[in-house]
Design a protein around this motif. Structure first.
Motif, PDB file in Angstrom:
ATOM      1  N   ALA A 123      -8.148   2.214 -19.934  1.00 21.10           N
ATOM      2  CA  ALA A 123      -6.544   2.848 -19.987  1.00 21.10           C
ATOM      3  C   ALA A 123      -6.192   2.979 -18.488  1.00 21.10           C
ATOM      4  CB  ALA A 123      -6.342   4.012 -20.812  1.00 21.10           C
ATOM      5  N   GLU A 124      -6.835   3.789 -17.874  1.00 17.98           N
ATOM      6  CA  GLU A 124      -6.762   4.067 -16.478  1.00 17.98           C
ATOM      7  C   GLU A 124      -6.364   2.677 -15.469  1.00 17.98           C
ATOM      8  OE1 GLU A 124      -8.591   8.454 -16.101  1.00 17.98           O
ATOM      9  OE2 GLU A 124      -9.894   6.748 -15.523  1.00 17.98           O
ATOM     10  N   ILE A 125      -7.384   1.670 -15.669  1.00 17.04           N
ATOM     11  CA  ILE A 125      -7.219   0.477 -14.981  1.00 17.04           C
ATOM     12  C   ILE A 125      -5.846  -0.249 -15.345  1.00 17.04           C
ATOM     13  CG2 ILE A 125      -8.240  -1.915 -14.868  1.00 17.04           C
ATOM     14  CD1 ILE A 125     -11.035  -0.547 -15.225  1.00 17.04           C
ATOM     15  N   LYS A 126      -5.768  -0.336 -16.695  1.00 16.24           N
ATOM     16  CA  LYS A 126      -4.324  -0.969 -17.031  1.00 16.24           C
ATOM     17  C   LYS A 126      -3.337  -0.294 -16.184  1.00 16.24           C
ATOM     18  CE  LYS A 126      -6.151  -2.891 -21.423  1.00 16.24           C
ATOM     19  NZ  LYS A 126      -5.981  -2.576 -23.025  1.00 16.24           N
ATOM     20  N   HIS A 127      -3.211   0.988 -16.181  1.00 14.01           N
ATOM     21  CA  HIS A 127      -2.123   1.755 -15.656  1.00 14.01           C
ATOM     22  C   HIS A 127      -1.700   1.548 -14.199  1.00 14.01           C
ATOM     23  CE1 HIS A 127       0.689   5.136 -14.675  1.00 14.01           C
ATOM     24  NE2 HIS A 127      -0.390   5.507 -13.674  1.00 14.01           N
ATOM     25  N   CYS A 128      -3.045   1.685 -13.516  1.00 17.33           N
ATOM     26  CA  CYS A 128      -3.052   1.537 -11.903  1.00 17.33           C
ATOM     27  C   CYS A 128      -2.648   0.029 -11.807  1.00 17.33           C
ATOM     28  CB  CYS A 128      -4.452   1.720 -11.637  1.00 17.33           C
ATOM     29  SG  CYS A 128      -5.057   3.563 -11.683  1.00 17.33           S
ATOM     30  N   CYS A 129      -3.121  -0.943 -12.487  1.00 12.06           N
ATOM     31  CA  CYS A 129      -2.727  -2.232 -12.382  1.00 12.06           C
ATOM     32  C   CYS A 129      -1.241  -2.305 -12.344  1.00 12.06           C
ATOM     33  CB  CYS A 129      -3.560  -3.190 -13.100  1.00 12.06           C
ATOM     34  SG  CYS A 129      -5.317  -3.420 -12.703  1.00 12.06           S
ATOM     35  N   SER A 130      -0.622  -1.708 -13.474  1.00 11.92           N
ATOM     36  CA  SER A 130       0.771  -1.951 -13.712  1.00 11.92           C
ATOM     37  C   SER A 130       1.677  -1.558 -12.399  1.00 11.92           C
ATOM     38  CB  SER A 130       1.210  -1.346 -15.000  1.00 11.92           C
ATOM     39  OG  SER A 130       0.992   0.236 -14.947  1.00 11.92           O
ATOM     40  N   VAL A 131       1.060  -0.332 -12.159  1.00 13.16           N
ATOM     41  CA  VAL A 131       1.753   0.387 -10.929  1.00 13.16           C
ATOM     42  C   VAL A 131       1.538  -0.449  -9.434  1.00 13.16           C
ATOM     43  CG1 VAL A 131       1.715   2.453  -9.243  1.00 13.16           C
ATOM     44  CG2 VAL A 131       1.488   2.574 -11.569  1.00 13.16           C
ATOM     45  N   ILE A 132       0.519  -1.010  -9.544  1.00 11.11           N
ATOM     46  CA  ILE A 132       0.213  -2.139  -8.196  1.00 11.11           C
ATOM     47  C   ILE A 132       1.373  -3.293  -8.402  1.00 11.11           C
ATOM     48  CG2 ILE A 132      -1.377  -3.685  -7.192  1.00 11.11           C
ATOM     49  CD1 ILE A 132      -3.533  -1.911  -7.963  1.00 11.11           C
ATOM     50  N   VAL A 134       0.849  -1.207   0.041  1.00 10.83           N
ATOM     51  CA  VAL A 134       0.041  -0.016  -0.062  1.00 10.83           C
ATOM     52  C   VAL A 134       0.856   1.224  -0.114  1.00 10.83           C
ATOM     53  CG1 VAL A 134      -1.407   1.353   1.527  1.00 10.83           C
ATOM     54  CG2 VAL A 134      -2.284  -1.087   0.824  1.00 10.83           C
ATOM     55  N   ASN A 135       1.864   1.321   0.826  1.00  4.59           N
ATOM     56  CA  ASN A 135       2.699   2.334   0.875  1.00  4.59           C
ATOM     57  C   ASN A 135       3.553   2.664  -0.325  1.00  4.59           C
ATOM     58  OD1 ASN A 135       1.810   3.028   3.594  1.00  4.59           O
ATOM     59  ND2 ASN A 135       3.660   1.688   4.226  1.00  4.59           N
ATOM     60  N   ALA A 136       3.975   1.488  -0.927  1.00  2.00           N
ATOM     61  CA  ALA A 136       4.540   1.585  -2.378  1.00  2.00           C
ATOM     62  C   ALA A 136       3.862   2.217  -3.251  1.00  2.00           C
ATOM     63  CB  ALA A 136       5.271   0.307  -2.655  1.00  2.00           C
ATOM     64  N   CYS A 137       2.698   1.823  -3.217  1.00  5.36           N
ATOM     65  CA  CYS A 137       1.583   2.353  -4.369  1.00  5.36           C
ATOM     66  C   CYS A 137       1.437   3.783  -4.134  1.00  5.36           C
ATOM     67  CB  CYS A 137       0.296   1.564  -4.514  1.00  5.36           C
ATOM     68  SG  CYS A 137       0.330  -0.158  -5.005  1.00  5.36           S
ATOM     69  N   GLY A 188       1.986   6.884  -6.653  1.00  2.35           N
ATOM     70  CA  GLY A 188       0.818   7.791  -7.368  1.00  2.35           C
ATOM     71  C   GLY A 188      -0.430   7.072  -7.522  1.00  2.35           C
ATOM     72  N   ILE A 189      -0.843   6.129  -6.624  1.00  6.46           N
ATOM     73  CA  ILE A 189      -1.749   5.020  -6.630  1.00  6.46           C
ATOM     74  C   ILE A 189      -2.272   4.866  -5.375  1.00  6.46           C
ATOM     75  CG2 ILE A 189      -2.930   3.071  -7.173  1.00  6.46           C
ATOM     76  CD1 ILE A 189      -2.093   4.375  -9.567  1.00  6.46           C
ATOM     77  N   ILE A 190      -3.559   5.539  -4.776  1.00  7.81           N
ATOM     78  CA  ILE A 190      -4.186   5.550  -3.488  1.00  7.81           C
ATOM     79  C   ILE A 190      -4.825   4.261  -3.269  1.00  7.81           C
ATOM     80  CG2 ILE A 190      -5.575   6.661  -1.815  1.00  7.81           C
ATOM     81  CD1 ILE A 190      -4.773   9.315  -3.046  1.00  7.81           C
ATOM     82  N   ILE A 191      -4.293   3.385  -2.469  1.00  5.48           N
ATOM     83  CA  ILE A 191      -5.043   2.144  -2.010  1.00  5.48           C
ATOM     84  C   ILE A 191      -5.084   2.268  -0.488  1.00  5.48           C
ATOM     85  CG2 ILE A 191      -5.171   0.993  -4.202  1.00  5.48           C
ATOM     86  CD1 ILE A 191      -2.509  -0.385  -3.221  1.00  5.48           C
TER      87      ILE A 191
END
Length: 394
Positions: free
Chosen positions: A378-387, A347-350, A354-357
């Motif tokens: 497109a936003e889902i794909k970006h966020c998942c890649s960051v996670i 969670v902290n790494a995300c 720039g991804i709030i979880i």
């Protein structure tokens, strides 16, 4: 001179010893922007509030129009206020006939309090049955039916006469007897890590309440307004509660809650005693105007139908050796890890990326993913890649 962060810690009561401390200056759509201009994708929707995103233009317009007419006029229920009337009519137009009367509150926990009082008034009974790992709010009455001892113990004695059962345990439903004023539960236990009720379990509770005369209270503060793939989650279970609780996204970003029942049941609050349940700011006209605008956005598009499709996209993309289980009810999702430490580091790494979880109150080993329904592919794909990248660093 003290910084805003220092003033925050000094003058605002804290709920934990480790607040996130993000200093947000603006928000739009699924994004938050901090004081340095850094952009964050909000994948928890302000904990289930921003179903149509932050600062939706239709909501902002409705707020501005209402502010220019009037704000607070009188305690709830005395004056005919058009925003309240119109919003209540719009909500109940999309509910069964036995849920045709709305009592607006300021929050979900106040909706819980009102519903419990109504159930006791209707039945003349005291016992409230709830379920372990349930969350219904933090006030003394709501805490008394909450299903986690760690949050309850410091505030005893609680309101007596309540009984906790195990969620999805059909064999325990015979403990719902004619002593029970109400059974209160969530169709999906959110803070337990997104645990949906079994179809048979919820239907058997409905049957048992019919048999014993207990009032069935369904808490949809987190599940309502399209998040699970239908406007209200109970529609998927083919049951109708006696009292429905709403909050979170109800106000379109403004503070608003409600408990809803039949006009006949609600009328019991008007006598013996009169003013048996009152509130000063519940159903604030600006909040109701905002909520109505937000609901109209949902009803006018495909966001509800797309919730399940988007959830499946998240599931297909979030494949990682550290993720042990993926729970979901539409765009209410949970990623389960081996332990709490892994989850919190992820969670902290995300957040740093720039991804709030977040994690869950009763399942700290699970990651909360519940973005605004407006999130794009497109936003889902970006966020998942960051996670996934964040999980690689843990």
């Amino acid at each position: 001179m003290l910084t805003n962060r220092q003033l925050f810690l000094q003058h605002l009561a804290q709920t934990s010893d480790s607040p996130a401390m993000l200093e947000i200056e603006s928000a739009s759509g699924i994004y938050l922007f901090d004081a340095s201009g850094k952009k964050y994708a909000d994948l928890i929707s302000g904990i289930g509030v921003s179903n149509i995103g932050h600062c939706h233009p239709n909501v902002i317009s409705a707020i501005e129009k209402q502010i220019n007419k009037y704000m607070h006029l009188m305690v709830y229920g005395e004056y005919v206020q058009l925003p309240q009337v119109q919003f209540a009519k719009l909500i109940t137009d999309h509910l069964p006939a036995t849920l045709d009367c709305v009592y607006f509150t300021n929050s979900g926990t106040e909706a819980t309090e009102g519903a419990i009082k109504l159930a006791k008034k209707l039945t003349g009974r005291q016992e409230i049955i709830s379920f372990r790992n349930s969350y219904h709010g933090s006030t003394q009455g709501a805490l008394s039916v909450l299903g986690n001892e760690d949050l309850r113990n410091s505030f005893r004695p609680l309101i007596p006469g309540n009984r906790l059962l195990n969620f999805n345990a059909e064999t325990e439903l015979d403990q719902i007897t004619s002593d029970a004023a109400a059974v209160i539960l969530e169709p999906v236990q959110a803070e337990a890590g997104v645990i949906p009720a079994d179809m048979d379990f919820l239907q058997k509770i409905r049957t048992r309440c019919n048999e014993t005369g207990a009032i069935m209270i369904l808490d949809e503060c987190q599940t309502a307004f399209g998040r699970t793939g239908s406007l209200f989650c109970f529609e998927q279970y083919k049951i109708i509660p006696d009292i429905l609780l709403l909050a979170k996204s109800l106000g379109g970003g403004m503070p608003l809650g409600a408990f809803i029942s039949s006009n006949e049941r609600m009328s019991s609050l008007t006598k013996n005693p009169a003013l048996g349940h009152i509130t000063t700011f519940g159903g604030h006209p600006v909040c109701c105007a905002a909520g109505k605008a937000a609901l109209q956005v949902l009803l006018g598009g495909n966001l509800i139908a797309e919730a399940v499709i988007k959830s499946k996209l998240f599931k297909s993309l979030l494949q990682h050796e550290r993720i042990k289980k993926f729970n979901s009810a539409g765009l209410m999702m949970s990623l389960e890890f081996d332990d709490e430490a892994i989850c919190k580091k992820a969670v902290n790494a995300c957040i740093q990326s720039g991804i709030i979880i977040d994690w869950f109150l009763f399942a700290p080993h699970c990651m909360r993913v519940a973005p605004p329904l407006i999130i794009t592919e497109a936003e889902i794909k970006h966020c998942c890649s960051v996670i996934l990248q964040s999980l690689d660093t843990v």
